[in-house]
Scaffold this motif. Structure first.
Motif, PDB file in Angstrom:
ATOM      1  N   HIS A 132       0.822  -1.210   0.000  1.00 18.46           N
ATOM      2  CA  HIS A 132       0.000   0.000   0.000  1.00 18.46           C
ATOM      3  C   HIS A 132       0.860   1.266   0.000  1.00 18.46           C
ATOM      4  CE1 HIS A 132      -3.028  -2.982   1.004  1.00 18.46           C
ATOM      5  NE2 HIS A 132      -3.914  -2.100   0.590  1.00 18.46           N
ATOM      6  N   LYS A 133       2.092   1.124  -0.486  1.00 19.31           N
ATOM      7  CA  LYS A 133       3.010   2.253  -0.725  1.00 19.31           C
ATOM      8  C   LYS A 133       3.655   2.837   0.519  1.00 19.31           C
ATOM      9  CE  LYS A 133       1.826   2.221  -5.145  1.00 19.31           C
ATOM     10  NZ  LYS A 133       1.986   0.918  -5.682  1.00 19.31           N
ATOM     11  N   ALA A 134       3.616   2.129   1.643  1.00 24.50           N
ATOM     12  CA  ALA A 134       4.310   2.617   2.836  1.00 24.50           C
ATOM     13  C   ALA A 134       5.812   2.515   2.619  1.00 24.50           C
ATOM     14  CB  ALA A 134       3.908   1.804   4.061  1.00 24.50           C
ATOM     15  N   LYS A 135       6.534   3.488   3.130  1.00 21.06           N
ATOM     16  CA  LYS A 135       8.002   3.487   3.062  1.00 21.06           C
ATOM     17  C   LYS A 135       8.628   3.107   4.398  1.00 21.06           C
ATOM     18  CE  LYS A 135       8.079   5.045  -1.154  1.00 21.06           C
ATOM     19  NZ  LYS A 135       8.073   4.053  -2.185  1.00 21.06           N
ATOM     20  N   SER A 136       7.848   3.270   5.479  1.00 22.89           N
ATOM     21  CA  SER A 136       8.366   2.933   6.801  1.00 22.89           C
ATOM     22  C   SER A 136       7.210   2.620   7.737  1.00 22.89           C
ATOM     23  CB  SER A 136       9.206   4.083   7.372  1.00 22.89           C
ATOM     24  OG  SER A 136       8.399   5.217   7.593  1.00 22.89           O
ATOM     25  N   ILE A 137       7.550   1.954   8.831  1.00 25.74           N
ATOM     26  CA  ILE A 137       6.580   1.653   9.892  1.00 25.74           C
ATOM     27  C   ILE A 137       7.140   2.185  11.195  1.00 25.74           C
ATOM     28  CG2 ILE A 137       5.518  -0.186  11.271  1.00 25.74           C
ATOM     29  CD1 ILE A 137       5.171  -1.809   8.795  1.00 25.74           C
ATOM     30  N   ARG A 138       6.258   2.774  11.982  1.00 27.80           N
ATOM     31  CA  ARG A 138       6.612   3.283  13.317  1.00 27.80           C
ATOM     32  C   ARG A 138       5.659   2.677  14.333  1.00 27.80           C
ATOM     33  NH1 ARG A 138       9.314   8.234  13.717  1.00 27.80           N
ATOM     34  NH2 ARG A 138       7.895   8.957  15.317  1.00 27.80           N
ATOM     35  N   MET A 139       6.133   2.574  15.556  1.00 28.99           N
ATOM     36  CA  MET A 139       5.294   2.069  16.641  1.00 28.99           C
ATOM     37  C   MET A 139       5.788   2.634  17.956  1.00 28.99           C
ATOM     38  SD  MET A 139       6.718  -1.805  17.182  1.00 28.99           S
ATOM     39  CE  MET A 139       6.892  -2.170  15.458  1.00 28.99           C
ATOM     40  N   GLY A 140       4.913   2.644  18.938  1.00 21.23           N
ATOM     41  CA  GLY A 140       5.275   3.026  20.293  1.00 21.23           C
ATOM     42  C   GLY A 140       5.201   1.807  21.194  1.00 21.23           C
ATOM     43  N   VAL A 141       6.249   1.608  21.995  1.00 21.04           N
ATOM     44  CA  VAL A 141       6.296   0.494  22.946  1.00 21.04           C
ATOM     45  C   VAL A 141       6.649   1.080  24.306  1.00 21.04           C
ATOM     46  CG1 VAL A 141       7.442  -1.679  23.553  1.00 21.04           C
ATOM     47  CG2 VAL A 141       7.050  -1.106  21.145  1.00 21.04           C
ATOM     48  N   LEU A 142       5.981   0.627  25.343  1.00 19.34           N
ATOM     49  CA  LEU A 142       6.319   1.102  26.678  1.00 19.34           C
ATOM     50  C   LEU A 142       7.800   0.863  26.953  1.00 19.34           C
ATOM     51  CD1 LEU A 142       3.229  -0.131  28.714  1.00 19.34           C
ATOM     52  CD2 LEU A 142       3.851   2.242  28.229  1.00 19.34           C
ATOM     53  N   SER A 143       8.478   1.883  27.384  1.00 17.76           N
ATOM     54  CA  SER A 143       9.933   1.803  27.575  1.00 17.76           C
ATOM     55  C   SER A 143      10.331   0.729  28.582  1.00 17.76           C
ATOM     56  CB  SER A 143      10.491   3.160  28.022  1.00 17.76           C
ATOM     57  OG  SER A 143       9.919   3.542  29.265  1.00 17.76           O
ATOM     58  N   VAL A 144       9.472   0.421  29.543  1.00 21.12           N
ATOM     59  CA  VAL A 144       9.799  -0.571  30.566  1.00 21.12           C
ATOM     60  C   VAL A 144       9.648  -2.005  30.057  1.00 21.12           C
ATOM     61  CG1 VAL A 144       9.263   0.991  32.470  1.00 21.12           C
ATOM     62  CG2 VAL A 144       7.467  -0.510  31.545  1.00 21.12           C
ATOM     63  N   ARG A 145       9.157  -2.171  28.843  1.00 16.40           N
ATOM     64  CA  ARG A 145       8.997  -3.505  28.263  1.00 16.40           C
ATOM     65  C   ARG A 145      10.222  -3.843  27.416  1.00 16.40           C
ATOM     66  NH1 ARG A 145       3.313  -4.403  25.780  1.00 16.40           N
ATOM     67  NH2 ARG A 145       3.883  -6.554  26.191  1.00 16.40           N
ATOM     68  N   SER A 146      11.356  -3.937  28.077  1.00 14.60           N
ATOM     69  CA  SER A 146      12.636  -4.106  27.382  1.00 14.60           C
ATOM     70  C   SER A 146      12.699  -5.382  26.546  1.00 14.60           C
ATOM     71  CB  SER A 146      13.792  -4.039  28.366  1.00 14.60           C
ATOM     72  OG  SER A 146      13.626  -4.998  29.382  1.00 14.60           O
ATOM     73  N   ALA A 147      12.092  -6.467  26.997  1.00 20.74           N
ATOM     74  CA  ALA A 147      12.113  -7.707  26.212  1.00 20.74           C
ATOM     75  C   ALA A 147      11.353  -7.525  24.903  1.00 20.74           C
ATOM     76  CB  ALA A 147      11.521  -8.859  27.021  1.00 20.74           C
ATOM     77  N   LEU A 148      10.259  -6.783  24.938  1.00 20.91           N
ATOM     78  CA  LEU A 148       9.488  -6.542  23.724  1.00 20.91           C
ATOM     79  C   LEU A 148      10.233  -5.596  22.778  1.00 20.91           C
ATOM     80  CD1 LEU A 148       6.914  -7.072  22.133  1.00 20.91           C
ATOM     81  CD2 LEU A 148       5.828  -5.209  23.406  1.00 20.91           C
ATOM     82  N   VAL A 149      10.850  -4.554  23.322  1.00 21.67           N
ATOM     83  CA  VAL A 149      11.658  -3.650  22.502  1.00 21.67           C
ATOM     84  C   VAL A 149      12.760  -4.450  21.813  1.00 21.67           C
ATOM     85  CG1 VAL A 149      13.267  -1.701  22.550  1.00 21.67           C
ATOM     86  CG2 VAL A 149      11.123  -1.575  23.844  1.00 21.67           C
ATOM     87  N   ALA A 150      13.430  -5.320  22.561  1.00 18.31           N
ATOM     88  CA  ALA A 150      14.511  -6.138  21.991  1.00 18.31           C
ATOM     89  C   ALA A 150      13.982  -7.075  20.906  1.00 18.31           C
ATOM     90  CB  ALA A 150      15.205  -6.932  23.094  1.00 18.31           C
ATOM     91  N   TRP A 151      12.791  -7.614  21.088  1.00 12.29           N
ATOM     92  CA  TRP A 151      12.189  -8.502  20.076  1.00 12.29           C
ATOM     93  C   TRP A 151      12.016  -7.744  18.765  1.00 12.29           C
ATOM     94  CZ3 TRP A 151       7.756  -8.892  17.086  1.00 12.29           C
ATOM     95  CH2 TRP A 151       7.484 -10.151  16.534  1.00 12.29           C
ATOM     96  N   TYR A 152      11.474  -6.534  18.841  1.00 10.92           N
ATOM     97  CA  TYR A 152      11.299  -5.734  17.620  1.00 10.92           C
ATOM     98  C   TYR A 152      12.655  -5.351  17.018  1.00 10.92           C
ATOM     99  CZ  TYR A 152       6.256  -5.280  18.178  1.00 10.92           C
ATOM    100  OH  TYR A 152       4.908  -5.536  18.261  1.00 10.92           O
ATOM    101  N   GLN A 153      13.629  -5.058  17.847  1.00  8.82           N
ATOM    102  CA  GLN A 153      14.954  -4.709  17.329  1.00  8.82           C
ATOM    103  C   GLN A 153      15.566  -5.883  16.564  1.00  8.82           C
ATOM    104  OE1 GLN A 153      16.555  -3.221  21.129  1.00  8.82           O
ATOM    105  NE2 GLN A 153      16.897  -1.260  20.100  1.00  8.82           N
ATOM    106  N   ARG A 154      15.348  -7.099  17.030  1.00  6.83           N
ATOM    107  CA  ARG A 154      15.866  -8.270  16.320  1.00  6.83           C
ATOM    108  C   ARG A 154      15.190  -8.442  14.962  1.00  6.83           C
ATOM    109  NH1 ARG A 154      15.547 -10.304  21.564  1.00  6.83           N
ATOM    110  NH2 ARG A 154      13.675 -11.547  21.094  1.00  6.83           N
TER     111      ARG A 154
END
Length: 190
Positions: A132-154
């Motif tokens: 659908h022509k998106a060039k990027s995706i953004r999301m907000g994750v609670l900063s205290v959810r470090s395991a979830l942030v790391a999952w997205y980073q991987r």
């Protein structure tokens, strides 16, 4: 509109995952799934529930309907179990501008999380946005959810350095149990 996601990059071996737009008849199952995945209200707890962070209901029928009504360009997509048709995953994709899309309400049935369906769903969501022509995706994750942030980073998402405040005083999405909550913004070029 429906979408099928193809094989993911980086040789992950992810095969096609069929996504379809949520229908009104799906809302009760979606609400149950989202609350189980975020707050641990189901029979099996998710690895990334918000226990000790936020309590209460994450999604209600009225909140879902309100979001869908006020954001008509958004795509709320579901993935169903092919055998029984049960909804096993959800993802909200919303064009923010002509290049960046927001990803939210990303869930996988907690009982199925060890089957790498989250990876497949994320790849399918990215394929849908790209189609659908998106060039990027953004999301907000609670900063205290470090395991979830790391999952997205991987999976290729990077911290942008941006943060957004948690909406204290607005308990529509649950009651915060901590006073240090904020969202870190992650992004990925498609």
């Amino acid at each position: 509109m429906e979408a099928t996601a193809g094989t993911s990059p980086a040789g992950c071996g992810v095969t096609a995952m069929f996504l379809e737009h949520a229908k009104e008849d799906d809302y009760p199952a979606i609400i149950e799934l989202v609350n189980a995945a975020y707050r641990g209200t189901g029979a099996v707890e998710s690895w990334n529930i918000e226990t000790g962070i936020i309590e209460g209901t994450r999604l209600t029928d009225s909140l879902l309907r309100q979001d869908l009504a006020t954001k008509p360009d958004a795509h709320f997509l579901v993935h169903r179990d092919l055998a029984g048709g049960a909804i096993v995953g959800t993802v909200w994709l919303e064009p923010v501008n002509n290049r960046a899309w927001y990803l939210g309400l990303f869930t996988i049935d907690p009982a199925l999380q060890k089957q790498h369906l989250g990876r497949k769903l994320l790849s399918a969501a990215e394929d849908f946005a790209r189609a659908h022509k998106a060039k990027s995706i953004r999301m907000g994750v609670l900063s205290v959810r470090s395991a979830l942030v790391a999952w997205y980073q991987r999976r290729g998402y990077q911290l942008t350095g941006e943060t957004e405040p948690y909406p204290y005083g607005d308990n529509r999405f649950g009651t915060p149990l901590r006073d240090d909550l904020e969202f870190v913004i992650l992004g990925k070029q498609l």
